[in-house]
Design an enzyme around this catalytic site. Sequence first.
Site, PDB file in Angstrom:
ATOM      1  N   LYS A 102       0.877  -1.171   0.000  1.00 15.98           N
ATOM      2  CA  LYS A 102       0.000   0.000   0.000  1.00 15.98           C
ATOM      3  C   LYS A 102       0.914   1.221   0.000  1.00 15.98           C
ATOM      4  O   LYS A 102       1.630   1.473   0.962  1.00 15.98           O
ATOM      5  CB  LYS A 102      -0.916   0.025   1.220  1.00 15.98           C
ATOM      6  N   ASN A 119     -10.159   1.301   9.401  1.00 17.46           N
ATOM      7  CA  ASN A 119      -9.322   1.094  10.579  1.00 17.46           C
ATOM      8  C   ASN A 119      -9.883   1.839  11.790  1.00 17.46           C
ATOM      9  O   ASN A 119     -10.413   1.236  12.715  1.00 17.46           O
ATOM     10  CB  ASN A 119      -7.884   1.516  10.282  1.00 17.46           C
ATOM     11  N   THR A 120      -9.788   3.169  11.768  1.00 19.03           N
ATOM     12  CA  THR A 120     -10.153   3.964  12.936  1.00 19.03           C
ATOM     13  C   THR A 120     -11.567   3.689  13.425  1.00 19.03           C
ATOM     14  O   THR A 120     -11.797   3.558  14.630  1.00 19.03           O
ATOM     15  CB  THR A 120     -10.004   5.469  12.625  1.00 19.03           C
ATOM     16  N   ALA A 172      -9.895   5.511   3.852  1.00 15.05           N
ATOM     17  CA  ALA A 172      -9.774   6.698   4.702  1.00 15.05           C
ATOM     18  C   ALA A 172     -11.088   7.451   4.858  1.00 15.05           C
ATOM     19  O   ALA A 172     -11.820   7.664   3.890  1.00 15.05           O
ATOM     20  CB  ALA A 172      -8.704   7.658   4.178  1.00 15.05           C
ATOM     21  N   GLY A 173     -11.360   7.829   6.093  1.00 19.48           N
ATOM     22  CA  GLY A 173     -12.519   8.662   6.403  1.00 19.48           C
ATOM     23  C   GLY A 173     -13.809   7.924   6.653  1.00 19.48           C
ATOM     24  O   GLY A 173     -14.800   8.528   7.075  1.00 19.48           O
ATOM     25  N   GLY A 186      -8.689   9.082   9.276  1.00 16.40           N
ATOM     26  CA  GLY A 186      -9.095   9.152  10.673  1.00 16.40           C
ATOM     27  C   GLY A 186     -10.170  10.159  10.997  1.00 16.40           C
ATOM     28  O   GLY A 186     -10.539  10.323  12.163  1.00 16.40           O
TER      29      GLY A 186
END
Length: 255
Positions: free
Chosen positions: A95, A204-205, A182-183, A156
Amino acid sequence: MLKIGDKQFESRLFTGTGKFANSRLMAEAIQVSGSQLATMALKRVDVNDQQDDILLPLVQAGVNLLPNTSGAKNAKDAVFAAQLAREALGTNWLKLEIHPDPKYLMPDPIETLSAAEQLVREGFIVLPYCHADPVLCKRLEEVGCAAVMPLGAPIGSNKGIVSHDFLEIIIDQANVPVVVDAGIGSPSHAARAMEMGADAVLVNTAIAASNDPVAMAKAFKLAVESGRMAYEAGLACKVSHAVASSPLTSFLDEL
């Protein structure tokens, strides 16, 4: 079945390994999510330790590893990190992340494209994290990237699919898988990305920072599956006026 590079995936939910309270929780959440691909920063793992608390549970669970170049500020840094990752982990999957600004972590499009060209030439299977820029994503595809990973919102931020209109263009014109990265802050965000036609999402987050990461991982698993099912079933077209589902006008006229 999703095919990227030389691998096939039944799950369209990819996961991260950061921000979990501990490695046990990380491993359990990823297992419950059904994810078959997990990304990790090389700087967070001890590649010389076979018992590393991040690597070991993933390897034992049969999860494919996707090392990332998080922390790289330019193409040179990213290529060096990629070469280290391949040597240490025995994988040519990568990645590609280059974000020189530590506050907003916006990906550098110029350095990303430059690094992608070199890494593809060196035999890497490159999945670049990038802006939701249709032109850039097409260029990354043309230089040989195995997929593109445009952001839904800043890393995040949990803001969801703020780049909706541009993602639709990217998905429409892509000849490689599109992974929204992301996001994504809630299962509904993931479902929305899948309904648009994204091939996968990376989360993830939203999982790791939730009150119950294991339960949240299950929620994301179901959301991704339902979003993909809805896309394949074909969503009803939007219209600007009301359309009665059970018109009875002729019946009423006879009364």
